[in-house]
Design an enzyme around this catalytic site. Structure first.
Site, short mmCIF file in Angstrom:
data_model
loop_
_atom_site.label_atom_id
_atom_site.label_comp_id
_atom_site.label_asym_id
_atom_site.label_seq_id
_atom_site.Cartn_x
_atom_site.Cartn_y
_atom_site.Cartn_z
N ASP A 27 55.45 38.89 34.74
CA ASP A 27 55.55 38.01 35.90
C ASP A 27 54.79 36.72 35.65
O ASP A 27 53.57 36.74 35.44
CB ASP A 27 54.97 38.70 37.15
CG ASP A 27 55.07 37.75 38.34
OD1 ASP A 27 56.21 37.41 38.71
OD2 ASP A 27 54.02 37.31 38.85
N TYR B 145 51.54 28.75 37.15
CA TYR B 145 50.53 29.41 36.32
C TYR B 145 50.33 28.70 34.97
O TYR B 145 49.31 28.89 34.31
CB TYR B 145 50.91 30.87 36.01
CG TYR B 145 51.12 31.76 37.21
CD1 TYR B 145 50.63 31.44 38.47
CD2 TYR B 145 51.80 32.97 37.07
CE1 TYR B 145 50.83 32.27 39.55
CE2 TYR B 145 52.00 33.82 38.15
CZ TYR B 145 51.52 33.46 39.40
OH TYR B 145 51.73 34.30 40.46
N1 LIG Z 1 51.86 34.94 45.77
C1 LIG Z 1 52.03 35.26 44.50
O1 LIG Z 1 53.11 35.05 44.01
C2 LIG Z 1 50.95 35.93 43.70
C3 LIG Z 1 49.64 35.96 44.17
C4 LIG Z 1 48.71 36.70 43.45
C5 LIG Z 1 49.08 37.37 42.28
N2 LIG Z 1 50.37 37.29 41.85
C6 LIG Z 1 50.81 38.00 40.62
O2 LIG Z 1 50.10 39.22 40.52
C7 LIG Z 1 49.45 39.27 39.24
C8 LIG Z 1 48.21 40.09 39.35
O3 LIG Z 1 47.21 39.26 39.94
P1 LIG Z 1 45.93 39.82 40.59
O4 LIG Z 1 44.94 38.75 40.71
O5 LIG Z 1 46.39 40.46 41.82
O6 LIG Z 1 45.49 40.80 39.41
P2 LIG Z 1 44.62 42.06 39.44
O7 LIG Z 1 45.11 42.90 38.34
O8 LIG Z 1 44.60 42.63 40.81
O9 LIG Z 1 43.13 41.53 39.13
C9 LIG Z 1 42.85 40.79 38.06
C10 LIG Z 1 41.33 40.47 38.02
O10 LIG Z 1 40.58 41.62 37.69
C11 LIG Z 1 39.97 41.46 36.39
N3 LIG Z 1 40.24 42.70 35.65
C12 LIG Z 1 41.46 43.22 35.37
N4 LIG Z 1 41.32 44.38 34.72
C13 LIG Z 1 40.00 44.61 34.58
C14 LIG Z 1 39.24 45.66 34.00
N5 LIG Z 1 39.84 46.72 33.43
N6 LIG Z 1 37.88 45.57 34.02
C15 LIG Z 1 37.28 44.52 34.62
N7 LIG Z 1 37.94 43.49 35.20
C16 LIG Z 1 39.30 43.53 35.17
C17 LIG Z 1 40.65 40.29 35.74
O11 LIG Z 1 39.75 39.62 34.89
P3 LIG Z 1 39.88 39.72 33.26
O12 LIG Z 1 40.74 38.58 32.84
O13 LIG Z 1 38.44 39.58 32.84
O14 LIG Z 1 40.44 41.05 32.94
C18 LIG Z 1 41.03 39.44 36.97
O15 LIG Z 1 39.94 38.68 37.40
C19 LIG Z 1 49.25 37.81 38.87
O16 LIG Z 1 49.03 37.63 37.52
C20 LIG Z 1 50.56 37.24 39.34
O17 LIG Z 1 51.53 37.54 38.38
C21 LIG Z 1 51.29 36.60 42.54
#
Ligand SMILES: NC(=O)c1ccc[n+]([C@@H]2O[C@H](COP(=O)([O-])OP(=O)(O)OC[C@H]3O[C@@H](n4cnc5c(N)ncnc54)[C@H](OP(=O)(O)O)[C@@H]3O)[C@@H](O)[C@H]2O)c1
Length: 318
Positions: free
Chosen positions: A53, A58
């Site tokens: 995604d 981004y």
């Molecule tokens: N409205 C929208 O369209 C929208 C909004 C939000 C998100 N999204 C999509 O959803 C995806 C997921 O986003 P999210 O922010 O919700 O991701 P998430 O997976 O909920 O969280 C990611 C965060 O957690 C940290 N992290 C992940 N795995 C880890 C681990 N094993 N240990 C420690 N820290 C960890 C990451 O930092 P590190 O880099 O250090 O691992 C990052 O800061 C996005 O990439 C995007 O594609 C879409």
């Protein structure tokens, strides 16, 4: 890897989907090189991830394109998005087609599997339906996109109001929504309808900052306890969710968060965002583990089932 069918799209997708945005942007926010980001995507492919995604905003479409360009096109499912506003104004149908073309170029592909309208607030939904969707349907007929998707704006739409309108119109095959251990209202507001209508679901915000930054989590717990929304004992505890970890339970709060979302009935793809190979492997491992113990799930429902809009923040720049 485990695979599932993304609702009525019939796409076979990995249950773990690599999110190329969020606070990590494949490591682009923490100083990783483009080569490292490409290696991250390729490692995900090696581990069986076929769902990626990304989005215009981004700045990672080109990375995804480079990382998968030597693979058979039908072995990966590419999801990307266009903003619906530019310089504060709603975009036209022609603008959205230009955005789609630009995404295709950056991704080096003839088509995207899912093309979303990105972060649509309830107030803009009517414009999306009446002006943008008809233009995109014409592009769909030409084969430039396989399926239409729409993503909500977590920070501005905690009750999933925009998605209710999308369900009524039933023109989107795929939706992206916010769901996590302390923001569970999609269980009532979204999943029953998405399942009944065969709409594929992509879950975002599953970990985000709330479960990856313990200091931030403590601040949230303090605010919620002060408002009387959770028991004070949780705010008094330095590690308030550690009851989920230990014998027979999760290996960490993050492990618990991914497993909680993954096993929610109606959840198709769990998006996870990271810039780290180590986190990538750990997260896939978590998403593939069995559900949390029933007693822990019940406790999460009881403690946090009524909360709304918690931990749905904008990405942090590191
Ligand atoms: N409205 C929208 O369209 C929208 C909004 C939000 C998100 N999204 C999509 O959803 C995806 C997921 O986003 P999210 O922010 O919700 O991701 P998430 O997976 O909920 O969280 C990611 C965060 O957690 C940290 N992290 C992940 N795995 C880890 C681990 N094993 N240990 C420690 N820290 C960890 C990451 O930092 P590190 O880099 O250090 O691992 C990052 O800061 C996005 O990439 C995007 O594609 C879409």
């Amino acid at each position: 890897m485990e695979y599932t069918t993304l609702g009525r799209t019939a796409l076979k997708v990995s249950v773990a989907g690599l999110g190329c945005g969020g606070s990590s942007r494949l490591g682009q926010n923490s100083g990783n090189s483009e080569a490292q980001a490409i290696a991250l995507v390729r490692r995900a492919v090696d581990l069986g991830v076929n769902f990626f995604d990304t989005a215009e905003v981004y700045g990672t479409e080109a990375i995804v394109g480079l990382a998968v360009r030597d693979l058979p096109r039908d072995s990966v499912v590419i999801s990307t998005k266009s903003r619906i506003r530019s310089a504060g104004r709603l975009v036209s149908g022609d603008d959205i087609i230009a955005n789609l073309e630009a995404s295709l170029q950056r991704l080096q592909t003839e088509y995207v599997d899912v093309f979303h309208l990105h972060g649509v607030p309830p107030a803009d939904y009517g414009h999306v339906r009446d002006e943008i969707v008809p233009a995109l349907m014409r592009e769909q007929d030409k084969g430039k996109l396989r399926h239409l998707g729409i993503t909500e704006t977590g920070p501005n739409d905690p009750k999933h109001e925009m998605l209710q309108r999308a369900f009524d119109d039933d023109i989107f095959d795929v939706i992206m929504l916010a769901y996590h251990m302390m923001n569970q209202n999609a269980r009532q507001n979204v999943f029953p309808r998405s399942q009944a209508q065969g709409i594929g679901t992509l879950l975002m915000f599953v970990v985000r900052r709330i479960f990856s930054d313990p200091v931030y989590l403590r601040g949230i717990m303090a605010r919620l306890a002060q408002a009387g929304d959770i028991p004070q004992v949780l705010a008094d505890d330095d590690r308030p969710l550690d009851f989920l970890c230990g014998d027979g339970g999760a290996s960490s709060v993050i492990d618990a968060a991914y497993r909680f979302a993954r096993h929610e009935p109606g959840a198709d793809v769990i998006l996870f965002g990271t810039g780290s190979l180590e986190h990538l492997e750990a997260n896939i491992d978590s998403i593939l583990k069995p559900p949390l113990p029933e007693a822990d799930i019940e406790t999460l429902y009881k403690l946090f089932g009524k909360l709304e809009g918690v931990g749905l923040d904008l990405p942090t720049q590191r």
